[in-house]
Write an enzyme that holds these catalytic residues in place. Structure first.
Site, PDB file in Angstrom:
ATOM      1  N   LYS A 170       6.729  16.666  -3.874  1.00  0.00           N
ATOM      2  CA  LYS A 170       7.084  16.872  -2.464  1.00  0.00           C
ATOM      3  C   LYS A 170       8.225  17.878  -2.314  1.00  0.00           C
ATOM      4  O   LYS A 170       8.186  18.704  -1.402  1.00  0.00           O
ATOM      5  CB  LYS A 170       7.430  15.533  -1.814  1.00  0.00           C
ATOM      6  CG  LYS A 170       6.203  14.632  -1.677  1.00  0.00           C
ATOM      7  CD  LYS A 170       6.590  13.212  -1.329  1.00  0.00           C
ATOM      8  CE  LYS A 170       5.375  12.331  -1.122  1.00  0.00           C
ATOM      9  NZ  LYS A 170       5.729  10.894  -1.091  1.00  0.00           N
ATOM     10  N   GLY A 211       0.813  -1.235   0.000  1.00  0.00           N
ATOM     11  CA  GLY A 211       0.000   0.000   0.000  1.00  0.00           C
ATOM     12  C   GLY A 211       0.836   1.269   0.000  1.00  0.00           C
ATOM     13  O   GLY A 211       0.346   2.328   0.384  1.00  0.00           O
TER      14      GLY A 211
HETATM   15  N1  HSE Z   1       3.529   6.772  -3.068  1.00  0.00           N
HETATM   16  C1  HSE Z   1       4.000   7.632  -2.028  1.00  0.00           C
HETATM   17  C2  HSE Z   1       5.326   7.121  -1.526  1.00  0.00           C
HETATM   18  C3  HSE Z   1       2.968   7.654  -0.917  1.00  0.00           C
HETATM   19  O1  HSE Z   1       5.671   5.970  -1.831  1.00  0.00           O
HETATM   20  O2  HSE Z   1       6.049   7.844  -0.867  1.00  0.00           O
HETATM   21  C4  HSE Z   1       3.234   8.659   0.157  1.00  0.00           C
HETATM   22  O3  HSE Z   1       3.209   9.967  -0.323  1.00  0.00           O
END
Ligand code: HSE
Length: 400
Positions: free
Chosen positions: A200, A182
């Site tokens: 980010k 997940g």
């Molecule tokens: N897909 C993102 C990660 C989820 O793996 O960091 C969290 O932002």
């Protein structure tokens, strides 16, 4: 009692429902505010869910209910999520989200709308999963002139690289495991091509430097060029390969953000941030270097950050919090050309050809017809020029 609505009952949305209903009532220090999850909006049916009686399909139910003061958006993307967020803010409701794509793309516009309506738009969970990072930057480090922020910002790729480094697992198998756990985005291309980390670093750079950095101006590479051979060669010379998002204060007040795989010395703390963990380093002129560490993805860690924002929003009804920045554009962003580093290079060439281009090189080894070598420190611009004559298959900056 403050009524809350959750938009989207996926991994994060269901985690938020659990944390808000199970945890918040147990936590004494949050007890100045009583929360009630009144609605969960999703177009799908969840007849077996313990929250079945709260499920609605039509967002207008939330929009028109004056008792709902806080809306949690965990839909993701910039389509419906953007529309619902604008409508919720316009209806005088604070919005809390983990949606980094929406914050990176429309954060300035949404904060402006929140301010106009005297409500809050909060997004602690959008960077670093459960790690408290955005508040520390905007509040605890507010007294610093920040020169640089960088870190491991994507849990999926860090999990994949860790599996490759520690267990010799092939890329595709490791990615499948990350999806099962997940961690990955609905379309994992966003993880492995560096887009998620790009969003980010845009949010981090915006907060650190005060002007909106839009993802379309930020060069982003993922980890698709990293092979098991690269991982082994890096290990041989004392490094680990990590995908970093980085933003540096450059010349003329420009900010230089980018995402790329780097070689990190094994002794660096950040090199030892493994699996789904994220690590974020901030350099300030008063504090020096600080690092934040914790789970960067996953249902409950992300829900932990969302729940904190919900509590904060509920405690500040009728008060627009002072989180704001200026808008930015292409001119805000400087080029990586000016950043100097040593490079790890894998290219189809002979060592004399590599030396003819780069001068002093250090040969690490070879794989098939590819030579692996490291260079002396050169700027991004000089690197491109020197690498032109070689058939470069992969090139990663080396951090000191
Ligand atoms: N897909 C993102 C990660 C989820 O793996 O960091 C969290 O932002």
């Amino acid at each position: 009692m403050i009524d809350v609505a959750i938009l989207g009952f996926g991994t994060v949305g269901s985690g938020v429902a659990d944390v808000l209903t199970e945890n918040v009532k147990k936590i004494k220090r949050s007890s100045t505010v009583e929360l009630n999850v009144k609605y969960i909006v999703d177009i799908r049916d969840f007849p077996e869910s313990v929250y079945a009686d709260k499920m609605v399909k039509d967002f207008r139910v939330v929009e028109s209910d004056p008792d709902v003061k806080v809306v949690v958006e965990t839909i993701g993307g910039t389509g419906v999520a953007f529309d619902f967020t604008k409508r919720a803010l316009s209806a005088g409701k604070s919005v809390v989200t983990s949606n980094k794509e929406l914050v990176a793309t429309h954060g300035y516009e949404l904060l402006t709308l929140a301010k106009k309506n005297n409500v809050n738009y909060l997004f602690e969970a959008s960077v670093g999963g459960g790690i408290p990072i955005l508040r520390p930057i905007s509040q605890c480090l507010a007294g610093n002139d920040i020169s640089e922020v960088f870190g491991i910002l994507n849990g999926t790729t860090n999990y994949v690289l860790t599996q490759m480094i520690e267990n010799n697992v092939e890329f595709d198998d490791a990615l499948r495991q990350a999806q099962k756990l997940g961690y990955a985005e609905a379309d994992p291309t966003a993880d492995i091509e560096g887009l998620d980390a790009c969003r980010k670093i845009c949010i981090l750079a915006t907060l650190c430097f005060g002007k909106h950095i839009y993802p379309q101006y930020v060069p982003a590479e993922g980890i698709t060029r990293v092979t098991l051979d690269d991982v082994a060669f890096a290990d041989k010379i004392g490094y680990k390969i990590k995908l970093l998002g980085r933003a540096v204060k450059g010349k003329d007040d420009k900010i230089i953000p980018y995402v790329a795989a780097h070689l990190l010395p094994k002794k660096r703390l950040l090199a030892n941030v493994s699996d789904v963990m994220n690590g974020i380093v901030v350099k300030g002129n008063a504090v020096g270097e600080v690092m934040f560490y914790g789970p960067g993805a996953g249902k409950l860690p992300t829900a932990s950050a969302v729940a904190a924002d919900v509590i904060d929003a509920a405690k500040h009804i009728g008060m627009s919090k002072l989180l704001f920045w200026e808008d930015g554009d292409a001119e805000t962003v400087g080029s990586t050309d000016e950043l100097v580093s040593q490079w790890y290079v894998r290219a189809k060439c002979q060592s004399d050809e590599a030396a003819a281009s780069f001068g002093t090189i250090s040969v690490v080894g070879s794989v098939g017809d590819e030579l692996v070598f490291t260079t002396e420190p050169v700027s991004g611009a000089a690197f491109r020029e020197k690498a032109e004559a070689l058939q470069v298959q992969a090139a990663f900056r080396i951090m000191v």
